[in-house]
Design a protein around this motif. Structure first.
Motif, PDB file in Angstrom:
ATOM      1  N   LYS A  16      51.947   4.636  20.394  1.00 13.71           N
ATOM      2  CA  LYS A  16      51.633   5.426  20.147  1.00 13.71           C
ATOM      3  C   LYS A  16      50.235   4.975  20.296  1.00 13.71           C
ATOM      4  O   LYS A  16      49.667   3.988  19.651  1.00 13.71           O
ATOM      5  N   ILE A  17      49.026   6.068  21.413  1.00 16.55           N
ATOM      6  CA  ILE A  17      47.908   4.817  21.675  1.00 16.55           C
ATOM      7  C   ILE A  17      46.850   5.864  21.774  1.00 16.55           C
ATOM      8  O   ILE A  17      47.338   7.464  21.680  1.00 16.55           O
ATOM      9  N   SER A  18      45.786   5.038  21.497  1.00 14.62           N
ATOM     10  CA  SER A  18      44.977   6.795  21.816  1.00 14.62           C
ATOM     11  C   SER A  18      44.425   7.414  23.324  1.00 14.62           C
ATOM     12  O   SER A  18      44.885   6.355  24.474  1.00 14.62           O
ATOM     13  N   TYR A  19      44.652   8.763  23.335  1.00 16.04           N
ATOM     14  CA  TYR A  19      44.055   9.101  24.819  1.00 16.04           C
ATOM     15  C   TYR A  19      43.542   8.461  25.706  1.00 16.04           C
ATOM     16  O   TYR A  19      43.144   8.424  26.769  1.00 16.04           O
ATOM     17  N   ALA A  20      41.975   7.737  24.758  1.00 11.61           N
ATOM     18  CA  ALA A  20      40.857   6.666  25.878  1.00 11.61           C
ATOM     19  C   ALA A  20      41.617   5.991  26.612  1.00 11.61           C
ATOM     20  O   ALA A  20      40.442   5.083  27.089  1.00 11.61           O
ATOM     21  N   ALA A  21      42.522   5.627  25.844  1.00 11.79           N
ATOM     22  CA  ALA A  21      43.386   4.186  26.317  1.00 11.79           C
ATOM     23  C   ALA A  21      44.317   4.195  27.635  1.00 11.79           C
ATOM     24  O   ALA A  21      44.609   3.706  27.916  1.00 11.79           O
TER      25      ALA A  21
END
Length: 279
Positions: free
Chosen positions: A56-61
């Motif tokens: 799970k990561i940020s969409y920004a990443a």
């Protein structure tokens, strides 16, 4: 397949979605080796390599992750009324009061910080001063205690910031929705390109379907990792962040992601990417 390595946060939306798979309740799905990791950690793993097969990561990443990972169209956090908040200890409502100030953020590659930078570019003349990265659970106490001037908060802080005597300067989710008419993309599930993305998608969807069919089955698992939040706050967190986009991004979800990353690339906040790679 041997054990599959996965990293997601201990937040209620993630533990709710992944409970059934984590506990071996999904027929045909591989056993999981779970790392509970703050989003700042997984964002850096996505960028630097060496992370687990599913994260799970940020969409920004995503721009930093797409070389080794592909976006899974389910299991993440995308919706309305669920964006990050800019909080202060006083009742300041004028964004210009942040000029030259210290602001804490949960990750430099988080969607929250990306939104903050897009908003601040138009609303904070001269820009803010120092940006300090903190684990999200430390931000509100730091604002309350005067260690920083403002904090960018996510997750259950939406329901609890008044307990710290803090005040809302700006709801960046509302700002985004009013400006674009689109939901806000927060957290994404990515899978290493060596995996069968369709198979991973099925396992995630099956796990979420199990959670929705029997919501009480995951309660003890959710609360075990809920970082001392109350049961009611945990349930509110799930209801807000687990929605139809968690089961399938759909065309509206992909449109929101393309809009966010396209704007950020145009502003030079993230490196440009081929938005067609998202699907």
């Amino acid at each position: 397949m041997n054990k599959l390595n996965i990293a997601y946060s201990p937040c209620p939306n993630d533990t709710f979605i992944f409970h059934a798979w984590t506990k071996g309740m999904i027929p045909g799905a591989p056993e999981l080796n779970v790392s509970f990791a703050d989003i700042d950690i997984t964002n850096n793993w996505a960028a630097d390599g060496g992370g687990p097969e599913v994260m799970k990561i940020s969409y920004a990443a995503l721009p930093w992750a797409l070389q080794e990972y592909r976006l899974i169209p389910c299991g993440g956090a995308l919706g309305r009324g669920c964006g990050p908040l800019v909080l202060t200890a006083d009742e300041a409502t004028d964004p210009s009061q942040l000029t030259g100030k210290r602001v804490a953020v949960p990750s430099e590659r988080s969607t929250a910080y990306l939104l903050f930078r897009l908003w601040a570019a138009d609303n904070v003349p001269g820009g803010v001063g120092n940006i300090e990265v903190m684990p999200f659970e430390q931000i509100m106490p730091a604002v309350r205690d005067g260690k920083i001037d403002a904090g960018l908060v996510i997750h259950e802080a939406r329901f609890t910031y008044q307990e710290y005597d803090l005040h809302l300067m700006k709801d960046l989710g509302n700002w985004w929705e009013e400006d674009t008419g689109l939901p806000i993309p927060l957290g994404a599930i990515v899978a290493h390109r060596s995996l069968d993305a369709d198979q991973v998608t099925k396992w995630v969807k099956d796990s979420l379907a199990y959670a929705w069919e029997d919501p009480r089955a995951s309660e003890s698992f959710v609360m075990e990792h809920a970082q001392e939040m109350s049961y009611d706050v945990a349930q509110s967190h799930i209801q807000l962040y687990v929605n139809e986009f968690s089961m399938d991004l759909g065309e509206e979800g992909y449109r929101a992601i393309r809009e966010l990353l396209g704007r950020a690339a145009n502003e030079g906040v993230i490196p440009p990417i081929d938005l067609n790679e998202l699907k």
